[in-house]
Write a protein that holds these residues in place. Sequence first.
Motif, PDB file in Angstrom:
ATOM      1  N   ARG A  74       0.832  -1.211   0.000  1.00  0.00           N
ATOM      2  CA  ARG A  74       0.000   0.000   0.000  1.00  0.00           C
ATOM      3  C   ARG A  74       0.863   1.257   0.000  1.00  0.00           C
ATOM      4  NH1 ARG A  74      -2.536  -3.178   3.907  1.00  0.00           N
ATOM      5  NH2 ARG A  74      -1.775  -1.858   5.617  1.00  0.00           N
ATOM      6  N   ALA A  75       2.053   1.158   0.630  1.00  0.00           N
ATOM      7  CA  ALA A  75       2.934   2.322   0.713  1.00  0.00           C
ATOM      8  C   ALA A  75       3.565   2.676  -0.622  1.00  0.00           C
ATOM      9  CB  ALA A  75       4.032   2.070   1.747  1.00  0.00           C
ATOM     10  N   LEU A  76       3.475   1.806  -1.611  1.00  0.00           N
ATOM     11  CA  LEU A  76       3.997   2.133  -2.940  1.00  0.00           C
ATOM     12  C   LEU A  76       3.125   3.149  -3.656  1.00  0.00           C
ATOM     13  CD1 LEU A  76       5.119  -1.417  -4.151  1.00  0.00           C
ATOM     14  CD2 LEU A  76       6.590   0.489  -3.472  1.00  0.00           C
ATOM     15  N   ARG A  77       1.900   3.320  -3.191  1.00  0.00           N
ATOM     16  CA  ARG A  77       0.997   4.294  -3.805  1.00  0.00           C
ATOM     17  C   ARG A  77       1.414   5.713  -3.411  1.00  0.00           C
ATOM     18  NH1 ARG A  77      -4.315   2.723  -5.211  1.00  0.00           N
ATOM     19  NH2 ARG A  77      -4.984   4.759  -4.440  1.00  0.00           N
ATOM     20  N   SER A  78       1.289   6.631  -4.332  1.00  0.00           N
ATOM     21  CA  SER A  78       1.687   8.017  -4.069  1.00  0.00           C
ATOM     22  C   SER A  78       0.763   8.701  -3.070  1.00  0.00           C
ATOM     23  CB  SER A  78       1.720   8.811  -5.378  1.00  0.00           C
ATOM     24  OG  SER A  78       0.431   8.814  -5.987  1.00  0.00           O
ATOM     25  N   ASP A  79      -0.471   8.185  -2.899  1.00  0.00           N
ATOM     26  CA  ASP A  79      -1.422   8.818  -1.984  1.00  0.00           C
ATOM     27  C   ASP A  79      -1.446   8.149  -0.615  1.00  0.00           C
ATOM     28  OD1 ASP A  79      -2.560   6.415  -2.716  1.00  0.00           O
ATOM     29  OD2 ASP A  79      -4.533   7.247  -3.218  1.00  0.00           O
ATOM     30  N   SER A  88       8.280  11.075   0.570  1.00  0.00           N
ATOM     31  CA  SER A  88       7.448  10.017  -0.011  1.00  0.00           C
ATOM     32  C   SER A  88       8.196   9.191  -1.063  1.00  0.00           C
ATOM     33  CB  SER A  88       6.173  10.606  -0.615  1.00  0.00           C
ATOM     34  OG  SER A  88       6.475  11.521  -1.655  1.00  0.00           O
ATOM     35  N   TRP A  89       8.948   9.841  -1.937  1.00  0.00           N
ATOM     36  CA  TRP A  89       9.646   9.092  -2.981  1.00  0.00           C
ATOM     37  C   TRP A  89      10.712   8.186  -2.381  1.00  0.00           C
ATOM     38  CZ3 TRP A  89       7.974   8.513  -7.766  1.00  0.00           C
ATOM     39  CH2 TRP A  89       7.084   9.457  -8.291  1.00  0.00           C
ATOM     40  N   PHE A  90      11.437   8.690  -1.424  1.00  0.00           N
ATOM     41  CA  PHE A  90      12.477   7.874  -0.797  1.00  0.00           C
ATOM     42  C   PHE A  90      11.860   6.705  -0.043  1.00  0.00           C
ATOM     43  CE2 PHE A  90      15.249   7.119   2.988  1.00  0.00           C
ATOM     44  CZ  PHE A  90      16.258   6.476   2.306  1.00  0.00           C
ATOM     45  N   GLU A  91      10.793   6.951   0.702  1.00  0.00           N
ATOM     46  CA  GLU A  91      10.168   5.864   1.459  1.00  0.00           C
ATOM     47  C   GLU A  91       9.557   4.826   0.527  1.00  0.00           C
ATOM     48  OE1 GLU A  91       8.784   6.653   5.704  1.00  0.00           O
ATOM     49  OE2 GLU A  91       7.967   8.380   4.611  1.00  0.00           O
ATOM     50  N   ARG A  92       9.084   5.255  -0.629  1.00  0.00           N
ATOM     51  CA  ARG A  92       8.564   4.285  -1.599  1.00  0.00           C
ATOM     52  C   ARG A  92       9.688   3.399  -2.128  1.00  0.00           C
ATOM     53  NH1 ARG A  92       5.170   7.640  -5.870  1.00  0.00           N
ATOM     54  NH2 ARG A  92       4.432   5.572  -6.559  1.00  0.00           N
ATOM     55  N   SER A  93      10.890   3.967  -2.279  1.00  0.00           N
ATOM     56  CA  SER A  93      12.024   3.138  -2.718  1.00  0.00           C
ATOM     57  C   SER A  93      12.400   2.122  -1.638  1.00  0.00           C
ATOM     58  CB  SER A  93      13.221   4.026  -3.078  1.00  0.00           C
ATOM     59  OG  SER A  93      13.869   4.539  -1.923  1.00  0.00           O
ATOM     60  N   LEU A  94      12.318   2.526  -0.363  1.00  0.00           N
ATOM     61  CA  LEU A  94      12.561   1.586   0.734  1.00  0.00           C
ATOM     62  C   LEU A  94      11.547   0.447   0.714  1.00  0.00           C
ATOM     63  CD1 LEU A  94      13.250   4.045   3.701  1.00  0.00           C
ATOM     64  CD2 LEU A  94      14.936   2.624   2.541  1.00  0.00           C
ATOM     65  N   ALA A 111       8.737   0.230 -12.323  1.00  0.00           N
ATOM     66  CA  ALA A 111       8.804   1.052 -13.534  1.00  0.00           C
ATOM     67  C   ALA A 111       8.507   2.516 -13.208  1.00  0.00           C
ATOM     68  CB  ALA A 111       7.822   0.519 -14.573  1.00  0.00           C
ATOM     69  N   GLU A 112       7.526   2.764 -12.333  1.00  0.00           N
ATOM     70  CA  GLU A 112       7.187   4.155 -11.982  1.00  0.00           C
ATOM     71  C   GLU A 112       8.342   4.843 -11.256  1.00  0.00           C
ATOM     72  OE1 GLU A 112       4.169   6.732  -9.146  1.00  0.00           O
ATOM     73  OE2 GLU A 112       3.604   4.686  -9.695  1.00  0.00           O
ATOM     74  N   LEU A 113       8.937   4.162 -10.291  1.00  0.00           N
ATOM     75  CA  LEU A 113      10.033   4.770  -9.555  1.00  0.00           C
ATOM     76  C   LEU A 113      11.250   4.982 -10.453  1.00  0.00           C
ATOM     77  CD1 LEU A 113       9.844   2.969  -6.094  1.00  0.00           C
ATOM     78  CD2 LEU A 113       8.957   5.194  -6.719  1.00  0.00           C
ATOM     79  N   ALA A 114      11.503   4.039 -11.361  1.00  0.00           N
ATOM     80  CA  ALA A 114      12.637   4.193 -12.274  1.00  0.00           C
ATOM     81  C   ALA A 114      12.429   5.399 -13.191  1.00  0.00           C
ATOM     82  CB  ALA A 114      12.827   2.922 -13.096  1.00  0.00           C
ATOM     83  N   ARG A 115      11.190   5.618 -13.617  1.00  0.00           N
ATOM     84  CA  ARG A 115      10.908   6.776 -14.488  1.00  0.00           C
ATOM     85  C   ARG A 115      11.108   8.090 -13.745  1.00  0.00           C
ATOM     86  NH1 ARG A 115       6.347   3.729 -16.004  1.00  0.00           N
ATOM     87  NH2 ARG A 115       5.029   5.057 -14.694  1.00  0.00           N
ATOM     88  N   ASN A 116      10.937   8.085 -12.444  1.00  0.00           N
ATOM     89  CA  ASN A 116      11.043   9.304 -11.632  1.00  0.00           C
ATOM     90  C   ASN A 116      12.318   9.309 -10.800  1.00  0.00           C
ATOM     91  OD1 ASN A 116       8.256  10.849 -11.855  1.00  0.00           O
ATOM     92  ND2 ASN A 116       7.788   8.653 -11.791  1.00  0.00           N
ATOM     93  N   GLY A 118      14.903  11.012 -10.814  1.00  0.00           N
ATOM     94  CA  GLY A 118      15.403  12.306 -10.396  1.00  0.00           C
ATOM     95  C   GLY A 118      14.854  12.771  -9.065  1.00  0.00           C
ATOM     96  N   LEU A 119      13.749  12.165  -8.613  1.00  0.00           N
ATOM     97  CA  LEU A 119      13.141  12.557  -7.342  1.00  0.00           C
ATOM     98  C   LEU A 119      13.601  11.688  -6.167  1.00  0.00           C
ATOM     99  CD1 LEU A 119       9.486  13.015  -8.676  1.00  0.00           C
ATOM    100  CD2 LEU A 119      11.170  14.815  -8.244  1.00  0.00           C
ATOM    101  N   LEU A 120      14.401  10.682  -6.458  1.00  0.00           N
ATOM    102  CA  LEU A 120      14.726   9.678  -5.441  1.00  0.00           C
ATOM    103  C   LEU A 120      15.991   9.991  -4.650  1.00  0.00           C
ATOM    104  CD1 LEU A 120      14.041   6.427  -7.518  1.00  0.00           C
ATOM    105  CD2 LEU A 120      12.547   7.476  -5.806  1.00  0.00           C
ATOM    106  N   GLY A 121      16.921  10.744  -5.209  1.00  0.00           N
ATOM    107  CA  GLY A 121      18.223  10.900  -4.578  1.00  0.00           C
ATOM    108  C   GLY A 121      19.070   9.667  -4.814  1.00  0.00           C
ATOM    109  N   HIS A 122      20.363   9.744  -4.483  1.00  0.00           N
ATOM    110  CA  HIS A 122      21.271   8.624  -4.772  1.00  0.00           C
ATOM    111  C   HIS A 122      20.861   7.352  -4.047  1.00  0.00           C
ATOM    112  CE1 HIS A 122      23.825  11.242  -6.968  1.00  0.00           C
ATOM    113  NE2 HIS A 122      24.196  11.960  -5.925  1.00  0.00           N
ATOM    114  N   GLU A 123      20.557   7.455  -2.758  1.00  0.00           N
ATOM    115  CA  GLU A 123      20.209   6.254  -2.013  1.00  0.00           C
ATOM    116  C   GLU A 123      18.916   5.649  -2.532  1.00  0.00           C
ATOM    117  OE1 GLU A 123      19.285   4.626   2.511  1.00  0.00           O
ATOM    118  OE2 GLU A 123      19.984   6.693   2.228  1.00  0.00           O
ATOM    119  N   GLY A 124      17.934   6.489  -2.841  1.00  0.00           N
ATOM    120  CA  GLY A 124      16.682   5.976  -3.390  1.00  0.00           C
ATOM    121  C   GLY A 124      16.893   5.266  -4.713  1.00  0.00           C
ATOM    122  N   ARG A 125      17.698   5.846  -5.601  1.00  0.00           N
ATOM    123  CA  ARG A 125      17.982   5.190  -6.876  1.00  0.00           C
ATOM    124  C   ARG A 125      18.696   3.858  -6.646  1.00  0.00           C
ATOM    125  NH1 ARG A 125      18.534  10.654  -8.620  1.00  0.00           N
ATOM    126  NH2 ARG A 125      20.725  10.805  -7.965  1.00  0.00           N
ATOM    127  N   ALA A 126      19.649   3.851  -5.700  1.00  0.00           N
ATOM    128  CA  ALA A 126      20.365   2.608  -5.400  1.00  0.00           C
ATOM    129  C   ALA A 126      19.414   1.531  -4.907  1.00  0.00           C
ATOM    130  CB  ALA A 126      21.460   2.872  -4.376  1.00  0.00           C
TER     131      ALA A 126
END
Length: 464
Positions: A74-79, A88-94, A111-116, A118-126
Amino acid sequence: GLEDEAAAIDAAIDATLADLPAAVDSSGHVAWWPGGRGSVALTAWAVHLLVEAQAAGRTVDAELRRRLIATLGRALRSDHDHFVDGQSWFERSLALEAMAAAGALDDAYFAELARNAGLLGHEGRARVVLAALRGGRGDDPAVKGLVAQLEKGIVERRHQGRLVYAGLVGEAPRSAIIPPGEVRALGTVTLALARAGAPAERIDRLTEALLSLGGPEGWGSPHADAFALMALAELVGRDAKAHGVAGQAVYEDGAAATLSVGEPSAVLRREAPGATFGKATLRRTAGDRTLIALVTTRYVPAADGADQPAVATGFAVGRTVAPIDATGHANRRISLEKPGETIALKQGEVVEDSLQVVSARDQSYVVVELPLAAGLEPLDPGLATAPPEARPSASLTRPADFVQFLDDRVVWHYQALPKGAYTFAVRARATVDGRFTQPAARAMATYHPAVQGRSAGARVEVAP
């Protein structure tokens, strides 16, 4: 010895697994303490714990694991409504990575997080890269793009003719509610690049940098220590196995221990009186990589706990003890400004123990601990059976997020504590006659233990 330390770690893991269900809030998120509001980040880390514990052969609560994974879904949802503000973006990556570790990668949200990215930061992208690799998506073009962004964000410079790590550029700001730090970010980025097949030379430089960020007291906080050690266990272990590293520790008296990848084949424990300890020489006997030693030193202070002086390195802690008369009022006050003060009581007498804590700056995850002498029993005014004299004269300046009334101490926990002055008070009854040590009270930022303060120690004498 290390055997004792291993047993203590096993006991701590078992206790954490047993206590975890009580920390889950009504929405299915894990909170920092029972009754608190849960967080996505802590839920993700709890799922990692359950996955790793199960992989290590421990029995875990299958229903709890299922429930927490569903919460992360449920936490993967943006709302989702449990994100820390701005995170929110970082916690969704976690959440995505933890689900992948549990074998439940969600392809659509990957796929959604990979497209975005730029909003994740280095740790989020990792973390998105790690999730994809765990879920068998390593060949996805999006992963290659994320890896390229990770490599671009690493700053390196030349030092004495060789490239060295100089930082991460453009890392997204983190809230203090999710303990931030370069150590966790660098460890995560290095793991992601290593698993994605980045050049060994770069991984070596990043691993060396992660080691260099530590010191005699670790990496600055228990949170950073944990993430650094988990990353290094894989990075250094993988490297040592690949290069056949082995070594030997030789002590002054000729005793030796052979060291190999994994558990040492021999453990030598050295004990010596005073401050003189035998020296040891660590030498490599096979392979061409650097050997790293973990040295643990334990000692018992020569001074009694009652003789501990006050310390202020981020918090100032003052302590006052006041015996209570038959009318419920203090008949005298004893300010514990100097170590070794003696508090004289009679068996059955009630005392009010007060702390004055001052912080010059805002702090996160603060623990204020008031330990009691062995002859005293804390009185919890929250109990239905508590006598009238259990209620202290002073109330908390700021209500705590979680309070523990234990047999020998009272502990207040705060997720956030603004700068200012605070009063804490508890009453206790002298139940056992004798002479006891009154340990120092303390305040500490949990994830920055160097930020702390303690009162002076004292002694308590209880007459029959």
